[in-house]
Scaffold this motif. Structure first.
Motif, mmCIF file in Angstrom:
data_model
loop_
_atom_site.group_PDB
_atom_site.id
_atom_site.type_symbol
_atom_site.label_atom_id
_atom_site.label_comp_id
_atom_site.label_asym_id
_atom_site.label_seq_id
_atom_site.Cartn_x
_atom_site.Cartn_y
_atom_site.Cartn_z
ATOM 1 N N TRP A 85 36.180 4.490 71.497
ATOM 2 C CA TRP A 85 35.947 5.306 72.678
ATOM 3 C C TRP A 85 34.824 6.297 72.416
ATOM 4 O O TRP A 85 34.445 6.546 71.272
ATOM 5 N N GLN A 112 43.401 -1.823 68.804
ATOM 6 C CA GLN A 112 42.609 -0.602 68.596
ATOM 7 C C GLN A 112 41.203 -0.783 69.163
ATOM 8 O O GLN A 112 40.550 -1.794 68.931
ATOM 9 N N CYS A 122 49.176 2.491 71.618
ATOM 10 C CA CYS A 122 49.561 3.102 72.890
ATOM 11 C C CYS A 122 50.901 2.533 73.372
ATOM 12 O O CYS A 122 51.130 1.321 73.315
ATOM 13 N N ASN A 178 42.395 13.428 73.836
ATOM 14 C CA ASN A 178 43.713 13.100 73.291
ATOM 15 C C ASN A 178 44.698 12.716 74.390
ATOM 16 O O ASN A 178 44.639 13.219 75.517
ATOM 17 N N ASP A 188 46.418 13.338 67.093
ATOM 18 C CA ASP A 188 45.333 13.796 67.963
ATOM 19 C C ASP A 188 44.140 14.241 67.129
ATOM 20 O O ASP A 188 44.230 14.419 65.912
ATOM 21 N N CYS A 237 49.159 7.631 72.856
ATOM 22 C CA CYS A 237 48.335 6.857 71.922
ATOM 23 C C CYS A 237 47.982 7.685 70.696
ATOM 24 O O CYS A 237 48.011 8.924 70.737
ATOM 25 N N ARG A 261 41.193 4.670 69.442
ATOM 26 C CA ARG A 261 42.480 4.868 70.125
ATOM 27 C C ARG A 261 43.330 3.612 69.933
ATOM 28 O O ARG A 261 42.840 2.494 70.117
ATOM 29 N N GLU A 292 44.951 8.928 68.506
ATOM 30 C CA GLU A 292 43.495 9.114 68.465
ATOM 31 C C GLU A 292 43.108 9.329 67.001
ATOM 32 O O GLU A 292 43.668 10.209 66.339
#
Length: 505
Positions: free
Chosen positions: A70, A67, A60, A35, A286, A39, A57, A41
């Protein structure tokens, strides 16, 4: 006086136990290796064994990036390693998001259609792990697919043939509803069917997730009664129709807040879940982890894992593995082994007797079975699958089993016997070698006789149905070739078997 001194200690212990329980069952931020402060998550996808994490993610601060997808793995200390952004072809200059990962980690479902010219379209795609990395995503062809909303959600269930969708369509009750689509024999997918009014409301229903048991549905809704913007709910499928669901239940204020909660997904064990929340985040939304209360846990499953290997060379093989329910032969799902390591994983819901078969070009299919009719808690089962090169044998069937000290074939074996009978009838220039085996209990003399009788009984079945006896070779191996350790009843049951190998004359 003694009681006076004991009372504070008792209160301290009670407080510690209460806090420990509360901490486990409430949302726990999984940390700044995943996290970030600046941004969002979103959409955590956890592997079946809980060791790998995919997520998105986006949004930001001070960044023009769209997007992206990850990835992180758990370290030896049980904590998530620093996340890394996946490269091409899964990520490009457009908005990319991962929808789900197969139990074996070899197949990824992705939002959007990846066009060959590098642009993106609306829909859903699939990518598979190859020797050179992830393949270029291919679109899923869904009959009459359309979405009136700008946003969508997808989830490919563990069986590999059932797809959940969050879409706004002509028959939606209002905003986005949850639908289901099924893989057809030609590889296309059926037209989406609404899960019905027990699940869907006039408001948004998003982030559908079906647990590994194939019954327990978690989703986020703004239309069902909740605590805030969007809450997470649970419902269970009541029959095979996919439109008959239990009344959704809010997961409660230990999970849901006055803010926005979504993307609730469990590990295969059903012990822990991951979801997204804005409360107590590092900045924006998060990813959090929580222990699932017993009343919300999915039903028991078994995580079946192993490797597919070449019987002669022991080299790993890429193979498709089909699972079915016996004796009826109903499809239970499929998976594929990793092309580099040969490893595979599949989750099977409790309550059924399963057969599974591995197939690869230039190799003979290999059959096994697994009895989960009395599985009451999460278990893991590991067994390698050996494929025989086609030039050495035409077919090898293993899952014909017996009760302890018995020579009568179990009724669950009828499905495999019928398959072999059909093969022998259609291939008259073949000979079938029938090998009987026992577990480790009993004397050598008794087990040798028992293994011969098992082979003989299996041969008599084919003779009665028209297969000439001169095409059947019977052997008794007693305790010589165990496929599993004999220290459990499950292992002994797998060792009490008959194997068939068919050769050309």
């Amino acid at each position: 006086m003694k009681l006076f001194w004991l009372l504070p200690l008792f209160l301290l212990l009670f407080s510690f136990i209460q806090n420990s329980f509360s901490e486990e069952t409430t949302l726990q931020n999984i940390g700044n290796n995943i996290n970030t402060k600046n941004c969002n998550e979103l959409n955590p996808i956890v592997s079946s064994d809980g060791s790998k994490l995919f997520f998105c993610r986006c949004d930001c601060d001070n960044s023009n990036e769209n997007q992206n997808i990850w990835f992180s793995e758990k370290g030896s200390n049980g904590k998530w390693m620093p996340a890394v952004k996946l490269g091409a072809p899964l990520n490009n200059k457009y908005n990319n998001f991962i929808a789900s990962v197969s139990p074996d980690g070899n197949t990824i479902l992705l939002g959007g259609i990846y066009h060959e010219n590098g642009t993106m379209g609306r829909g859903v795609s699939i990518s598979r792990l190859s020797e050179n990395g992830w393949t270029y995503p291919e679109p899923l062809e869904i009959d009459n697919y359309y979405n009136k909303s700008e946003f969508s959600g997808f989830f490919l269930c563990d069986d590999g043939k059932t797809l959940l969708l969050s879409l706004q369509r002509e028959d939606s009750r209002g905003e986005k509803d949850i639908y289901v689509s099924f893989m057809k024999n030609d590889g296309r997918w059926s037209e989406p069917i609404s899960l019905g009014n027990n699940i869907n409301t006039a408001e948004d229903e998003i982030s559908p997730y079906l647990a590994s048991d194939g019954i327990t549905l978690f989703f986020s809704s703004k239309g069902h009664k909740g605590y805030g913007d969007a809450d997470i709910f649970i419902s269970r499928r009541l029959d095979k129709s996919w439109t008959n669901w239990s009344e959704p239940v809010n997961l409660g204020d230990e999970i849901n807040t006055e803010g926005w909660e979504a993307y609730y997904k469990t590990t295969a064990s059903g012990e822990y879940a991951y979801c997204v929340s804005e409360k107590n985040s590092l900045g924006k939304s998060d990813i959090f982890k929580t222990k699932i209360p017993d009343r919300f846990r999915p039903n028991a499953v078994m995580l079946v894992k192993g490797k597919v290997i070449n019987y002669k060379t022991m080299a790993p093989l890429e193979s498709k593995i089909n699972f079915s329910i016996i004796p009826d032969g109903d499809e239970a799902g499929y998976t594929s082994s990793n092309p580099v390591s040969g490893s595979f994983r599949m989750t099977l819901p409790a309550g059924h007797y399963y057969s599974y078969e591995a197939m690869a070009p230039e190799f003979v299919g290999s059959n096994y079975d697994l009895d989960l009719r009395e599985l009451y808690g999460y278990k893991e089962f590991e067994r390698n699958i050996e494929l025989v090169p086609a030039e050495d044998s035409l077919v090898c069937i293993r899952n014909i089993f017996f009760a302890s000290n018995q020579t009568k074939l179990s009724k669950e074996s009828s499905y495999e016997r019928k398959k072999l009978l059909e093969f022998l009838s259609e291939n008259p220039n073949t000979v079938c070698e029938i090998s009987g085996y026992t577990d480790s209990r009993g004397s050598k003399e008794i087990n040798e006789k028992l293994s011969r009788e098992r082979a003989k009984n299996a041969a008599n079945y084919f003779i009665r149905l028209g297969i000439s006896s001169d095409r059947l070779i019977m052997k008794g191996f007693a305790m010589k070739k165990f496929v599993m350790p004999n220290d459990t009843e499950e292992g002994r049951a797998l060792n009490r078997r008959v194997e068939f190998k068919v050769y050309e004359r």
